[in-house]
Design an enzyme around this catalytic site. Sequence first.
Site, PDB file in Angstrom:
ATOM      1  N   TYR A  10       2.824   3.624  -1.539  1.00  0.00           N
ATOM      2  CA  TYR A  10       2.690   2.157  -1.485  1.00  0.00           C
ATOM      3  C   TYR A  10       3.098   1.508  -2.802  1.00  0.00           C
ATOM      4  O   TYR A  10       3.502   0.351  -2.817  1.00  0.00           O
ATOM      5  CB  TYR A  10       1.246   1.781  -1.153  1.00  0.00           C
ATOM      6  N   GLY A  12       5.059   3.431  -5.497  1.00  0.00           N
ATOM      7  CA  GLY A  12       6.389   3.931  -5.883  1.00  0.00           C
ATOM      8  C   GLY A  12       7.498   3.268  -5.080  1.00  0.00           C
ATOM      9  O   GLY A  12       8.523   2.844  -5.650  1.00  0.00           O
ATOM     10  N   ARG A  37       7.867  11.907   4.408  1.00  0.00           N
ATOM     11  CA  ARG A  37       7.874  10.568   3.814  1.00  0.00           C
ATOM     12  C   ARG A  37       9.285  10.187   3.338  1.00  0.00           C
ATOM     13  O   ARG A  37       9.749   9.067   3.550  1.00  0.00           O
ATOM     14  CB  ARG A  37       6.884  10.496   2.655  1.00  0.00           C
ATOM     15  N   CYS A 272      -7.848   0.870  -3.624  1.00  0.00           N
ATOM     16  CA  CYS A 272      -8.027   0.720  -5.075  1.00  0.00           C
ATOM     17  C   CYS A 272      -9.418   0.309  -5.537  1.00  0.00           C
ATOM     18  O   CYS A 272      -9.979   0.944  -6.425  1.00  0.00           O
ATOM     19  CB  CYS A 272      -7.018  -0.291  -5.604  1.00  0.00           C
TER      20      CYS A 272
HETATM   21  P1  NAD Z   1       0.203   6.948  -1.955  1.00  0.00           P
HETATM   22  O1  NAD Z   1      -0.750   7.979  -1.481  1.00  0.00           O
HETATM   23  O2  NAD Z   1       0.718   5.936  -1.005  1.00  0.00           O
HETATM   24  O3  NAD Z   1       1.499   7.675  -2.581  1.00  0.00           O
HETATM   25  C1  NAD Z   1       1.441   8.735  -3.465  1.00  0.00           C
HETATM   26  C2  NAD Z   1       2.578   9.690  -3.145  1.00  0.00           C
HETATM   27  O4  NAD Z   1       2.647  10.681  -4.157  1.00  0.00           O
HETATM   28  C3  NAD Z   1       2.418  10.455  -1.828  1.00  0.00           C
HETATM   29  O5  NAD Z   1       3.530  10.208  -0.996  1.00  0.00           O
HETATM   30  C4  NAD Z   1       2.335  11.928  -2.250  1.00  0.00           C
HETATM   31  O6  NAD Z   1       2.971  12.799  -1.326  1.00  0.00           O
HETATM   32  C5  NAD Z   1       3.079  11.890  -3.561  1.00  0.00           C
HETATM   33  N1  NAD Z   1       2.770  13.010  -4.467  1.00  0.00           N
HETATM   34  C6  NAD Z   1       1.565  13.453  -4.878  1.00  0.00           C
HETATM   35  N2  NAD Z   1       1.710  14.459  -5.751  1.00  0.00           N
HETATM   36  C7  NAD Z   1       3.031  14.674  -5.895  1.00  0.00           C
HETATM   37  C8  NAD Z   1       3.811  15.566  -6.661  1.00  0.00           C
HETATM   38  N3  NAD Z   1       3.235  16.434  -7.494  1.00  0.00           N
HETATM   39  N4  NAD Z   1       5.158  15.515  -6.555  1.00  0.00           N
HETATM   40  C9  NAD Z   1       5.736  14.626  -5.737  1.00  0.00           C
HETATM   41  N5  NAD Z   1       5.071  13.742  -5.001  1.00  0.00           N
HETATM   42  C10 NAD Z   1       3.719  13.751  -5.078  1.00  0.00           C
HETATM   43  O7  NAD Z   1      -0.485   6.256  -3.208  1.00  0.00           O
HETATM   44  P2  NAD Z   1      -0.246   4.751  -3.714  1.00  0.00           P
HETATM   45  O8  NAD Z   1      -1.068   3.804  -2.912  1.00  0.00           O
HETATM   46  O9  NAD Z   1       1.210   4.512  -3.867  1.00  0.00           O
HETATM   47  O10 NAD Z   1      -0.927   4.820  -5.154  1.00  0.00           O
HETATM   48  C11 NAD Z   1      -0.319   5.513  -6.221  1.00  0.00           C
HETATM   49  C12 NAD Z   1      -1.061   5.173  -7.504  1.00  0.00           C
HETATM   50  O11 NAD Z   1      -0.910   3.779  -7.790  1.00  0.00           O
HETATM   51  C13 NAD Z   1      -2.565   5.433  -7.460  1.00  0.00           C
HETATM   52  O12 NAD Z   1      -2.988   5.869  -8.732  1.00  0.00           O
HETATM   53  C14 NAD Z   1      -3.140   4.064  -7.162  1.00  0.00           C
HETATM   54  O13 NAD Z   1      -4.453   3.915  -7.644  1.00  0.00           O
HETATM   55  C15 NAD Z   1      -2.200   3.155  -7.914  1.00  0.00           C
HETATM   56  N6  NAD Z   1      -2.093   1.791  -7.373  1.00  0.00           N
HETATM   57  C16 NAD Z   1      -2.066   1.574  -6.028  1.00  0.00           C
HETATM   58  C17 NAD Z   1      -1.916   0.277  -5.536  1.00  0.00           C
HETATM   59  C18 NAD Z   1      -1.881   0.003  -4.063  1.00  0.00           C
HETATM   60  O14 NAD Z   1      -1.946  -1.145  -3.685  1.00  0.00           O
HETATM   61  N7  NAD Z   1      -1.772   0.993  -3.197  1.00  0.00           N
HETATM   62  C19 NAD Z   1      -1.774  -0.792  -6.428  1.00  0.00           C
HETATM   63  C20 NAD Z   1      -1.790  -0.521  -7.791  1.00  0.00           C
HETATM   64  C21 NAD Z   1      -1.947   0.772  -8.261  1.00  0.00           C
HETATM   65  C1  UDX Z   2      -5.877  -4.802  -5.181  1.00  0.00           C
HETATM   66  C2  UDX Z   2      -5.560  -5.748  -6.349  1.00  0.00           C
HETATM   67  O1  UDX Z   2      -5.559  -7.089  -5.872  1.00  0.00           O
HETATM   68  C3  UDX Z   2      -4.213  -5.403  -6.956  1.00  0.00           C
HETATM   69  O2  UDX Z   2      -3.980  -6.215  -8.087  1.00  0.00           O
HETATM   70  C4  UDX Z   2      -4.236  -3.941  -7.372  1.00  0.00           C
HETATM   71  O3  UDX Z   2      -2.992  -3.581  -7.932  1.00  0.00           O
HETATM   72  C5  UDX Z   2      -4.548  -3.052  -6.196  1.00  0.00           C
HETATM   73  O4  UDX Z   2      -5.815  -3.454  -5.618  1.00  0.00           O
HETATM   74  P1  UDX Z   2      -5.108  -4.647  -2.645  1.00  0.00           P
HETATM   75  O5  UDX Z   2      -6.272  -3.725  -2.509  1.00  0.00           O
HETATM   76  O6  UDX Z   2      -3.786  -4.197  -2.138  1.00  0.00           O
HETATM   77  O7  UDX Z   2      -4.888  -5.036  -4.177  1.00  0.00           O
HETATM   78  O8  UDX Z   2      -5.440  -6.034  -1.891  1.00  0.00           O
HETATM   79  P2  UDX Z   2      -6.356  -7.288  -2.277  1.00  0.00           P
HETATM   80  O9  UDX Z   2      -5.621  -8.497  -1.883  1.00  0.00           O
HETATM   81  O10 UDX Z   2      -6.871  -7.232  -3.646  1.00  0.00           O
HETATM   82  O11 UDX Z   2      -7.570  -7.137  -1.262  1.00  0.00           O
HETATM   83  C6  UDX Z   2      -8.510  -6.087  -1.369  1.00  0.00           C
HETATM   84  C7  UDX Z   2      -9.618  -6.293  -0.358  1.00  0.00           C
HETATM   85  O12 UDX Z   2     -10.430  -7.415  -0.687  1.00  0.00           O
HETATM   86  C8  UDX Z   2      -9.112  -6.554   1.059  1.00  0.00           C
HETATM   87  O13 UDX Z   2      -9.928  -5.891   1.982  1.00  0.00           O
HETATM   88  C9  UDX Z   2      -9.248  -8.052   1.195  1.00  0.00           C
HETATM   89  O14 UDX Z   2      -9.373  -8.479   2.520  1.00  0.00           O
HETATM   90  C10 UDX Z   2     -10.536  -8.289   0.412  1.00  0.00           C
HETATM   91  N1  UDX Z   2     -10.694  -9.663  -0.089  1.00  0.00           N
HETATM   92  C11 UDX Z   2      -9.779 -10.170  -0.963  1.00  0.00           C
HETATM   93  C12 UDX Z   2     -11.804 -10.409   0.293  1.00  0.00           C
HETATM   94  O15 UDX Z   2     -12.641  -9.954   1.074  1.00  0.00           O
HETATM   95  N2  UDX Z   2     -11.945 -11.681  -0.212  1.00  0.00           N
HETATM   96  C13 UDX Z   2     -11.060 -12.216  -1.090  1.00  0.00           C
HETATM   97  O16 UDX Z   2     -11.278 -13.365  -1.516  1.00  0.00           O
HETATM   98  C14 UDX Z   2      -9.939 -11.439  -1.471  1.00  0.00           C
END
Ligand code: NAD
Ligand code: UDX
Length: 476
Positions: A10, A12, A37, A272
């Site tokens: 999500y 990358g 993926r 997160c």
């Molecule tokens: P994700 O699970 O969607 O993706 C991670 C990917 O990494 C997977 O496809 C997995 O197969 C791959 N992977 C794991 N180990 C590996 C390796 N050794 N070599 C190659 N590929 C490998 O996770 P995500 O939601 O993209 O989150 C990634 C990081 O970013 C986390 O630390 C998360 O906390 C942070 N983050 C997430 C969000 C969000 O909204 N999802 C926002 C900000 C930060």
């Molecule tokens: C969050 C942070 O917003 C983002 O900056 C960080 O990089 C990753 O984590 P995300 O979890 O994707 O993002 O969505 P976000 O919009 O923050 O919502 C998180 C949860 O809170 C959802 O379930 C949303 O419905 C809920 N939410 C958000 C509320 O219940 N009330 C609000 O006012 C805002």
Amino acid sequence: MKVCCIGAGYVGGPTCAVMALKCPDISITLVDKSSERIAQWNSDKLPIYEPGLDDVVKQCRNVNLFFSTDIDTAIREADLIFISVNTPTKTCGNGKGRAADLKYVESAARMIAEIAQSNKIVVEKSTVPVRAAESIMHILRANQKPGIHYDILSNPEFLAEGTAINDLLNADRVLIGGEETTEGHKAVEKLSWIYEHWIPKKNILTTNTWSSELSKLAANAFLAQRISSINSLSAVCEATGADVSEVARAVGLDSRIGSKFLQASVGFGGSCFQKDILNLIYICENLNLPEVAAYWQQVIDMNEYQKRRFSQKIIESLFNTVSDKRIAILGFAFKKNTGDTRETAAITVCQTLLEEGAKLDIYDPKVEPEQIIDDLTHPTVTESPENVKKAVQIHSDPYSAVRSTHAIVLCTEWDEFVDLDYRRIYQSMMKPAYIFDGRKILDHERLQQIGFHVQTIGKKYQRAGLLRSWGIVPQL
Ligand code: NAD
Ligand code: UDX
């Protein structure tokens, strides 16, 4: 410049897509250990739903954006490597249930150490505990080949799912943490140069590595804390006749407080908030700061309370029994505009209703049916997956999901739910027909006029509903 990103999830995926769009002079290869993926990233149906993402990927794919399972080649050729792998909460061992599991970060660092034949800037994009860069550096330097130099930077990602493309294109800030040495500063400048292709330099903030790592945890903790604060007041509103939307508006108009993230709900979800706050709590405990740990723990506890409270309200309203009643669940994703179900409040709601013997008819426009079944049959959710499978039906249309049900429970704020034909829905349901709006997006007055009994978060409708069922039209 050649960039490699390890982890095509999500973060990358959208991050590299936008980077490729804005930096035609940079070649970016996104690698993942999951060949499934990567195949999806190379197909017409991308592995994640994110508004605007398809267009960006189509423009850049195989031009300067490549998706590959050949991790070795991508690492070998790259000047700069993002580590964007998952960092879930540990499920066993030391820190179980709280600490971030860094095994994927560590394995990415070990791959880099093993394969690299030239200098690399290694960038932590994953959310990690403060001082994680030290561990990465330790692994890299312990396995360093002669003549190869590594710089480690922290560059946390602040995108939110559902708005990722816009968040990346118009980031409030880009945060880069690095070592306070000449080489460290040069590495920061190189990463900053990439972002300067589209982000104004004044919005690119540079700090020391530890501040950058901690700021990411702090930002998520602050955001989640606002939701728990307004959700705590929603309980007070329901008990007193105050309306939480009015309270949120009145409070949010104070410019020192601001109006965002004050939407009371069934509880926050997503991959997160909970994970990162638990991580912060674990760090505080290890630093012997129990008061700080307890302060942030309360944000999580309040969220659990809110999810339970909403689920209990449904059962109590349905005459204290939902056994064998059919209940429609509208929305399963943790928020609108994503197909992601990680930590979605819908799981808790469904779990409670299923434990009480309800039959569920679930509709979500973007979540795959297999994902819903996987979530509801997970060992942490049920001990009897076969019974769950029998009690749950997934629908591809909201009208079919609600037909002959006793109640509708709205768990995700999808726009399309606002515009459904509720008169038609009412006619197709069992009577009395209930709606539980866990997102406060529906027109409750109109629903009551149609004949629904309405319950929501942070506003008491029970009296109006009861009076109506006795044939008395209350003053709304
Ligand atoms: P994700 O699970 O969607 O993706 C991670 C990917 O990494 C997977 O496809 C997995 O197969 C791959 N992977 C794991 N180990 C590996 C390796 N050794 N070599 C190659 N590929 C490998 O996770 P995500 O939601 O993209 O989150 C990634 C990081 O970013 C986390 O630390 C998360 O906390 C942070 N983050 C997430 C969000 C969000 O909204 N999802 C926002 C900000 C930060
Ligand atoms: C969050 C942070 O917003 C983002 O900056 C960080 O990089 C990753 O984590 P995300 O979890 O994707 O993002 O969505 P976000 O919009 O923050 O919502 C998180 C949860 O809170 C959802 O379930 C949303 O419905 C809920 N939410 C958000 C509320 O219940 N009330 C609000 O006012 C805002």
